[in-house]
Write an enzyme that holds these catalytic residues in place. Structure first.
Site, PDB file in Angstrom:
ATOM      1  N   CYS A 130       0.836  -1.205   0.000  1.00 47.72           N
ATOM      2  CA  CYS A 130       0.000   0.000   0.000  1.00 47.72           C
ATOM      3  C   CYS A 130       0.868   1.250   0.000  1.00 47.72           C
ATOM      4  O   CYS A 130       1.384   1.659   1.048  1.00 47.72           O
ATOM      5  CB  CYS A 130      -0.932   0.012   1.214  1.00 47.72           C
ATOM      6  SG  CYS A 130      -2.021   1.449   1.293  1.00 47.72           S
ATOM      7  N   CYS A 189      -0.519   4.079   2.122  1.00 49.76           N
ATOM      8  CA  CYS A 189      -0.330   3.878   3.569  1.00 49.76           C
ATOM      9  C   CYS A 189       1.106   4.174   3.998  1.00 49.76           C
ATOM     10  O   CYS A 189       1.338   4.806   5.026  1.00 49.76           O
ATOM     11  CB  CYS A 189      -0.661   2.438   3.953  1.00 49.76           C
ATOM     12  SG  CYS A 189      -2.267   1.841   3.415  1.00 49.76           S
ATOM     13  N   ASP A 190       2.057   3.675   3.224  1.00 54.25           N
ATOM     14  CA  ASP A 190       3.450   3.660   3.680  1.00 54.25           C
ATOM     15  C   ASP A 190       4.417   4.533   2.890  1.00 54.25           C
ATOM     16  O   ASP A 190       5.593   4.634   3.256  1.00 54.25           O
ATOM     17  CB  ASP A 190       3.968   2.212   3.662  1.00 54.25           C
ATOM     18  CG  ASP A 190       3.146   1.295   4.555  1.00 54.25           C
ATOM     19  OD1 ASP A 190       2.666   1.779   5.598  1.00 54.25           O
ATOM     20  OD2 ASP A 190       2.980   0.115   4.206  1.00 54.25           O
TER      21      ASP A 190
END
Length: 312
Positions: A135, A138-139
């Site tokens: 992701c 997300c990261d």
């Protein structure tokens, strides 16, 4: 052994726990089945910085512990278990667990999530949370000014590469075929981005690094006379080869789309079976974020409460 509940929640990611919080506060006394990975995908995530309320970020497992504790505090009963079969044909829904226990419910909320597809390399698990991610949204923040690689050749891979190009100093896009499957506009955007280098006809053979990811072993034109093995130095390795919704047990019970995601009657979370609702990644092929899953879990609980009120 048999149990009856007003509301049964299957799955315990952000969607499942949020649904449990709302259902508990509505006095539905929900029973929550944890499934094979209690807490969902965030259990394998390290730092979470984009979930509201955690100003300094939070470890994924800690956040799921907090959500679980909040649900239990309001009266949700969280049980271990794996659903082996379901029968949603009648007014009373029947769910059987792998141990033989049967649970009947007046309403059901499915929050079983979706699992990212991986290449199957042993190193992927070794460096999970230490450089490997599924992701970018997300990261990606953790790789500002660093070098990363994205695996995949479709729209999702191109979108992730473009997103990461706004953060990283360089992005490799590793493509197994000699062309991109993405839409023409996405292909053009990747081509025009100076930070992105596309590696066509290339597969990942392995990953390496000391305590954290340091690079990838690649092979170009694998299996041909032009086969070439080489390494690239990277700090992040992002998989963008799709997700698989966890819907196998619902194939004959709910209407699914062509990719296997549960169809819902938007803007509600109602499925094709009256009294059964779905929330989170299992019904969301687009966003795949903890906060959107939590919001959908809230909506599902409200939908279930409204359904039960109308039937009382």
């Amino acid at each position: 052994m048999s149990t009856h509940t007003k509301c049964l929640i299957i799955g315990t990611g952000p969607a499942g726990y949020t649904a449990a919080i709302y259902a508990s506060r509505a006095s539905l006394s929900p029973v929550v089945i944890e499934g094979p990975q209690p807490g969902g995908q965030l259990i394998t995530t390290t730092e979470v910085e984009n979930f509201p309320g955690y100003t300094d970020g939070v470890q994924g497992p800690k956040m799921m512990e907090d959500l679980r504790a909040q649900a239990v505090r309001f009266g949700a009963e969280v049980r271990p278990g794996l659903v082996s079969s379901v029968d949603f044909s009648g007014d009373v829904k029947k769910v059987t667990l792998s141990g033989g226990e049967e649970i009947t419910a007046d309403s059901v909320i499915v929050c079983t999530g979706a699992a990212a597809r991986y290449l199957g390399l042993p190193d992927e698990r070794k460096y999970m949370g230490l450089g490997v991610s599924a992701c970018a949204t997300c990261d990606g923040f953790f790789y500002r000014g660093r070098t990363v690689a994205v695996v995949g050749g479709g729209d999702t891979a191109c979108e992730e590469a473009l997103y990461l190009s706004n953060l990283a100093k360089k992005v490799y896009l590793i493509v197994r075929k000699d062309y991109l499957r993405a839409s023409k506009v996405m292909q053009q955007r990747v081509h025009d981005n100076e930070k992105i280098e596309v590696l066509f006809n290339t597969v990942t053979m392995g990953l390496f690094g000391e305590e954290v990811l340091g690079g990838a072993h690649l092979a170009s034109h694998s299996g041909t006379e032009n086969e070439n093995f080489y390494d690239i130095a990277i700090d992040g390795f992002f998989l963008a080869i799709g997700h698989k919704p966890n819907t196998e047990v619902f194939v004959n019970a709910l209407e699914l789309d062509e990719a296997g995601y549960i169809k819902v009657a938007s803007p509600t979370t109602a499925t094709s079976s009256p009294g059964v609702f779905a929330a989170g990644d299992v019904a969301d092929p687009m966003y795949k974020q903890a906060i959107s899953a939590a919001g959908m879990g809230c909506r599902a609980a409200l939908d279930a409460e409204r359904y039960l009120m109308e039937r009382s």
